[in-house]
Design an enzyme around this catalytic site. Structure first.
Site, short mmCIF file in Angstrom:
data_model
loop_
_atom_site.label_atom_id
_atom_site.label_comp_id
_atom_site.label_asym_id
_atom_site.label_seq_id
_atom_site.Cartn_x
_atom_site.Cartn_y
_atom_site.Cartn_z
N GLY A 113 -13.49 49.72 -12.37
CA GLY A 113 -12.83 48.44 -12.54
C GLY A 113 -11.52 48.57 -13.29
O GLY A 113 -11.19 49.62 -13.84
N TYR A 145 -13.56 35.68 -4.18
CA TYR A 145 -12.39 36.49 -4.51
C TYR A 145 -11.16 35.59 -4.40
O TYR A 145 -10.54 35.45 -3.35
CB TYR A 145 -12.28 37.71 -3.59
CG TYR A 145 -13.37 38.74 -3.81
CD1 TYR A 145 -14.25 38.65 -4.89
CD2 TYR A 145 -13.52 39.82 -2.94
CE1 TYR A 145 -15.23 39.60 -5.09
CE2 TYR A 145 -14.52 40.78 -3.14
CZ TYR A 145 -15.37 40.65 -4.21
OH TYR A 145 -16.36 41.59 -4.42
N HIS A 200 -24.65 37.29 -3.00
CA HIS A 200 -23.94 37.97 -4.08
C HIS A 200 -24.84 38.38 -5.26
O HIS A 200 -25.18 39.55 -5.35
CB HIS A 200 -22.80 37.07 -4.57
CG HIS A 200 -21.56 37.81 -4.94
ND1 HIS A 200 -20.34 37.21 -5.07
CD2 HIS A 200 -21.35 39.10 -5.22
CE1 HIS A 200 -19.42 38.10 -5.42
NE2 HIS A 200 -20.01 39.26 -5.52
#
Length: 289
Positions: A213, A55, A129
């Site tokens: 999103g 991120y 991830h």
């Protein structure tokens, strides 16, 4: 704030978590504003913050969000003894794009850097991830197992995993959570068995991108069933979606992202929104593929 157990660890987490990603991408707000968002979340009883080493803007900015969260926690004057930070490793950000890297050597190194970025205390939850097909799940999760044994990681989770892949991961190290995409436009966890498996095995399911999103969140108003329920209950469409997700399974803990104080304040209100079976079914029909 309502709480739920993280997997079957005995550790409690808030029923709504905070997603840190919007505070570290290229469109991120000033650091001071992000810290206010995190502090407000803590004030409201949020005790799980989700982040990742990726991120950030690009590779030169790696681990930005972890460092931001650590800074916010260290400057918070309230009680933070029950706050957990869940980070992830396995994605790279070359020139701002997203690529996979399940190389065990890379994961071993990024766990070490995440540990340092988060203040040098055990990582509460480390999540692999996405599975990288260039490496076996067993090889990629070996560094996480080592870190658990060394005390660098408390708990391990996975993200974007199928049921078969989750089972393979659990043969390597204890898994407490699964983070897959789940929202009105992507209901795959219902169809591929992952949500059912998590509920059966007492694994916490963390829906990423729960509101669709940045590209789709503004379109929630266009789904009549959601918009009508929001109007009837005098809440936001975001509240309705988060309440819908929570109603789908007791294993679910949504992690809506926020880059404004008003956003996390609104998300937390979803805990008090209750949907009947009929209302849940109405949204199901409206969002069926």
């Amino acid at each position: 704030m309502e709480t739920k157990e993280l997997g079957h660890t005995g550790v409690k987490i808030s029923a709504i978590a905070l997603g840190g990603m919007p505070m570290s991408l290229s469109s991120r707000p000033p650091e001071s504003e992000s810290i206010k968002v995190i502090h407000r979340a803590l004030d409201l009883g949020v005790t799980l913050i989700d982040t990742a080493d990726s991120y950030c803007k690009d590779e030169s900015d790696k681990h930005h969000n972890e460092g931001l969260i650590s800074k916010a926690l260290s400057s918070y004057s309230g009680d933070k003894s029950n706050v957990l930070v869940a980070t992830k490793g396995g994605l790279m950000r070359p020139n701002g794009s997203w690529t996979r890297n399940g190389n065990p050597d890379h994961l071993r190194e990024t766990i070490r850097i995440s540990f340092e970025a988060l203040g040098g205390k055990p990582i509460d939850v480390w999540q692999y991830h996405p599975p990288d097909t260039d490496y076996t799940i067993e090889a990629s999760l070996k560094p996480a197992k080592e870190a658990v044994e060394q005390g660098t990681i408390r708990f391990v989770g996975v993200s974007n995993f199928s049921v078969e892949q989750i089972k393979r991961a659990r043969d390597v190290v204890e898994i407490v959570s699964v983070q897959n995409q789940y929202n009105p436009w992507n209901r795959q966890p219902e169809e591929d068995g992952v949500l059912e498996y998590c509920e059966k095995e007492q694994l916490t399911f963390l829906p990423w991108s729960p509101l669709g999103g940045s590209r789709r969140v503004g379109k929630l108003e266009d789904i009549d069933a959601i918009a009508q329920l929001a109007q009837e209950k005098s809440v936001s469409v975001y509240n309705i979606v988060l309440a819908w997700l929570r109603a789908k399974s007791p294993a679910i803990v949504p992690i809506p992202g926020a880059s404004k104080v008003s956003s996390i304040e609104d998300s937390v209100r979803a805990v008090d929104v209750n949907l009947s079976d009929e209302e849940v079914a109405k949204i199901n029909r409206a969002t069926a593929s």
